[in-house]
Design a protein around this motif. Sequence first.
Motif, mmCIF file in Angstrom:
data_model
loop_
_atom_site.group_PDB
_atom_site.id
_atom_site.type_symbol
_atom_site.label_atom_id
_atom_site.label_comp_id
_atom_site.label_asym_id
_atom_site.label_seq_id
_atom_site.Cartn_x
_atom_site.Cartn_y
_atom_site.Cartn_z
ATOM 1 N N ALA A 214 0.820 -1.213 0.000
ATOM 2 C CA ALA A 214 0.000 0.000 0.000
ATOM 3 C C ALA A 214 0.855 1.266 0.000
ATOM 4 C CB ALA A 214 -0.931 -0.001 1.212
ATOM 5 N N GLY A 215 2.172 1.102 -0.026
ATOM 6 C CA GLY A 215 3.081 2.244 -0.086
ATOM 7 C C GLY A 215 3.484 2.797 1.252
ATOM 8 N N LEU A 216 3.259 2.018 2.326
ATOM 9 C CA LEU A 216 3.567 2.481 3.676
ATOM 10 C C LEU A 216 4.775 1.752 4.242
ATOM 11 C CD1 LEU A 216 -0.082 2.306 4.936
ATOM 12 C CD2 LEU A 216 1.210 4.437 4.738
ATOM 13 N N ARG A 217 5.497 2.430 5.108
ATOM 14 C CA ARG A 217 6.536 1.789 5.906
ATOM 15 C C ARG A 217 5.908 1.169 7.145
ATOM 16 N NH1 ARG A 217 11.336 1.721 2.861
ATOM 17 N NH2 ARG A 217 11.304 3.571 1.537
ATOM 18 N N VAL A 218 6.631 0.268 7.785
ATOM 19 C CA VAL A 218 6.090 -0.463 8.935
ATOM 20 C C VAL A 218 7.039 -0.338 10.121
ATOM 21 C CG1 VAL A 218 5.263 -2.681 9.790
ATOM 22 C CG2 VAL A 218 5.067 -2.147 7.350
ATOM 23 N N LEU A 219 6.479 0.057 11.286
ATOM 24 C CA LEU A 219 7.204 0.006 12.544
ATOM 25 C C LEU A 219 6.540 -1.039 13.432
ATOM 26 C CD1 LEU A 219 8.627 2.756 14.813
ATOM 27 C CD2 LEU A 219 6.989 1.144 15.787
ATOM 28 N N ALA A 220 7.352 -1.927 13.991
ATOM 29 C CA ALA A 220 6.866 -2.943 14.919
ATOM 30 C C ALA A 220 7.342 -2.613 16.327
ATOM 31 C CB ALA A 220 7.376 -4.321 14.506
ATOM 32 N N TYR A 221 6.418 -2.633 17.281
ATOM 33 C CA TYR A 221 6.776 -2.391 18.681
ATOM 34 C C TYR A 221 6.229 -3.535 19.530
ATOM 35 C CZ TYR A 221 1.928 -1.046 19.598
ATOM 36 O OH TYR A 221 0.551 -1.062 19.734
ATOM 37 N N THR A 222 6.631 -3.725 20.751
ATOM 38 C CA THR A 222 7.945 -3.474 21.278
ATOM 39 C C THR A 222 8.645 -4.826 21.237
ATOM 40 O OG1 THR A 222 7.098 -1.708 22.696
ATOM 41 C CG2 THR A 222 9.241 -2.631 23.273
ATOM 42 N N VAL A 223 9.665 -4.937 20.412
ATOM 43 C CA VAL A 223 10.277 -6.221 20.057
ATOM 44 C C VAL A 223 11.515 -6.431 20.925
ATOM 45 C CG1 VAL A 223 11.152 -7.636 18.167
ATOM 46 C CG2 VAL A 223 9.491 -5.819 17.687
ATOM 47 N N ASN A 224 11.439 -7.374 21.852
ATOM 48 C CA ASN A 224 12.536 -7.582 22.799
ATOM 49 C C ASN A 224 13.203 -8.944 22.674
ATOM 50 O OD1 ASN A 224 12.187 -5.007 23.904
ATOM 51 N ND2 ASN A 224 10.665 -5.736 25.368
ATOM 52 N N ASP A 225 12.845 -9.689 21.645
ATOM 53 C CA ASP A 225 13.425 -11.007 21.387
ATOM 54 C C ASP A 225 14.216 -10.951 20.083
ATOM 55 O OD1 ASP A 225 14.015 -13.695 21.058
ATOM 56 O OD2 ASP A 225 11.992 -14.248 20.449
ATOM 57 N N PRO A 226 15.515 -11.235 20.117
ATOM 58 C CA PRO A 226 16.325 -11.161 18.896
ATOM 59 C C PRO A 226 15.816 -12.054 17.767
ATOM 60 C CG PRO A 226 17.743 -11.294 20.818
ATOM 61 C CD PRO A 226 16.346 -11.545 21.305
ATOM 62 N N VAL A 227 15.292 -13.226 18.113
ATOM 63 C CA VAL A 227 14.775 -14.127 17.076
ATOM 64 C C VAL A 227 13.593 -13.492 16.360
ATOM 65 C CG1 VAL A 227 13.712 -16.378 16.650
ATOM 66 C CG2 VAL A 227 15.601 -16.183 18.278
ATOM 67 N N ARG A 228 12.697 -12.886 17.133
ATOM 68 C CA ARG A 228 11.545 -12.210 16.537
ATOM 69 C C ARG A 228 11.991 -10.990 15.740
ATOM 70 N NH1 ARG A 228 6.684 -12.485 14.126
ATOM 71 N NH2 ARG A 228 5.193 -10.898 14.885
ATOM 72 N N ALA A 229 12.950 -10.260 16.234
ATOM 73 C CA ALA A 229 13.458 -9.092 15.508
ATOM 74 C C ALA A 229 14.019 -9.507 14.154
ATOM 75 C CB ALA A 229 14.523 -8.382 16.333
ATOM 76 N N ARG A 230 14.757 -10.589 14.134
ATOM 77 C CA ARG A 230 15.337 -11.082 12.883
ATOM 78 C C ARG A 230 14.236 -11.493 11.900
ATOM 79 N NH1 ARG A 230 18.410 -14.495 15.090
ATOM 80 N NH2 ARG A 230 20.220 -13.127 15.243
ATOM 81 N N GLU A 231 13.204 -12.140 12.418
ATOM 82 C CA GLU A 231 12.083 -12.559 11.567
ATOM 83 C C GLU A 231 11.373 -11.358 10.960
ATOM 84 O OE1 GLU A 231 8.594 -15.819 12.007
ATOM 85 O OE2 GLU A 231 8.590 -14.268 13.575
ATOM 86 N N LEU A 232 11.092 -10.362 11.777
ATOM 87 C CA LEU A 232 10.418 -9.160 11.287
ATOM 88 C C LEU A 232 11.248 -8.443 10.232
ATOM 89 C CD1 LEU A 232 9.141 -7.914 14.743
ATOM 90 C CD2 LEU A 232 7.659 -8.604 12.848
ATOM 91 N N ALA A 233 12.547 -8.376 10.446
ATOM 92 C CA ALA A 233 13.433 -7.743 9.465
ATOM 93 C C ALA A 233 13.382 -8.491 8.139
ATOM 94 C CB ALA A 233 14.858 -7.696 9.999
ATOM 95 N N LYS A 234 13.361 -9.801 8.184
ATOM 96 C CA LYS A 234 13.290 -10.602 6.954
ATOM 97 C C LYS A 234 11.980 -10.375 6.218
ATOM 98 C CE LYS A 234 16.469 -14.289 8.342
ATOM 99 N NZ LYS A 234 16.608 -15.727 8.716
ATOM 100 N N TRP A 235 10.926 -10.102 6.970
ATOM 101 C CA TRP A 235 9.634 -9.840 6.340
ATOM 102 C C TRP A 235 9.564 -8.465 5.677
ATOM 103 C CZ3 TRP A 235 5.900 -11.488 10.870
ATOM 104 C CH2 TRP A 235 5.937 -12.884 11.005
ATOM 105 N N GLY A 236 10.503 -7.583 5.999
ATOM 106 C CA GLY A 236 10.509 -6.253 5.413
ATOM 107 C C GLY A 236 10.041 -5.152 6.331
ATOM 108 N N VAL A 237 9.938 -5.431 7.642
ATOM 109 C CA VAL A 237 9.595 -4.376 8.598
ATOM 110 C C VAL A 237 10.705 -3.326 8.591
ATOM 111 C CG1 VAL A 237 9.336 -3.871 11.059
ATOM 112 C CG2 VAL A 237 8.113 -5.804 10.044
ATOM 113 N N ASP A 238 10.319 -2.073 8.476
ATOM 114 C CA ASP A 238 11.287 -0.997 8.300
ATOM 115 C C ASP A 238 11.925 -0.530 9.600
ATOM 116 O OD1 ASP A 238 10.792 -0.224 5.322
ATOM 117 O OD2 ASP A 238 8.797 -0.382 6.212
ATOM 118 N N MET A 239 11.155 -0.557 10.698
ATOM 119 C CA MET A 239 11.645 -0.069 11.977
ATOM 120 C C MET A 239 11.228 -1.043 13.075
ATOM 121 S SD MET A 239 10.672 3.990 11.620
ATOM 122 C CE MET A 239 9.033 3.585 11.011
#
Length: 254
Positions: A214-239
């Motif tokens: 839809a042309g939007l960037r994505v911020l995910a909060y509040t991510v405190n698990d490195p495994v989950r952070a890595r997964e979100l980054a792979k999906w294309g989460v911007d922040m």
Amino acid sequence: MGNGIDQALSADWPYPRLVAHRIGGKLAPENTLAGFEVCGRLGYGMVEFDAKLSADDQIFLLHDDDLDRTTNGHGPAAQHTWQQLASLDAGAWFDARFRDERLPTLAQVAARCASDAIAANIEIKPCPGRDEITGRLVALAAKDLWRAQKPLLSSFSFEALRAARDAAPSLPRGMLFDALPDDWLGTVRELACVSLHADHQHLTQHNVRTIRDAGLRVLAYTVNDPVRARELAKWGVDMICTDRLDIIGADVVG
């Protein structure tokens, strides 16, 4: 950074992948200048923090509507003047070594962002019944205080973000959600948002792709698990907004 996702972050998106939640996460008293020391030490280039109004309309940092949890004050913040708020201890609750840390003004935070070359996500956090005036005054102040990189404004309050849009249309905006409502796309388009901010627990690979399509960037909060952070980054989460600055670094998200 070096992977395909990061290379896709073009010049019109100047914000880094990692964002320090409430400036210091769980490593310093939240929403205080003390958190900048943690950010500098751990290599964070962007902070998120909560901005609200005192009784006399000074803009300062505080998450809760009440003072009790994170200061030695009591009762609703909106019922206190800035002179009263400025005298409060906002650090001792966290650790004795932060005793006498004060609630900072938005101007003080802007100056520190400039001196440390740190980007900002300002969450507009109005006290009850003060959505419109808080959105307007925060946006006007942010437009004047941040001279280099524009801060990213966000809020759970539609009314606050609409007022911010009308007061300072040049500042980028992101709508905050917990779970995504069915009408999320209409909401962000009405507010002319550039990003959507959501609780990471409600994000899936499919809805991240849908949001970005839809042309939007994505911020995910509040991510405190490195495994989950890595997964979100792979999906294309911007922040990725995190409390755990000590365990989630550039090596985790690529």
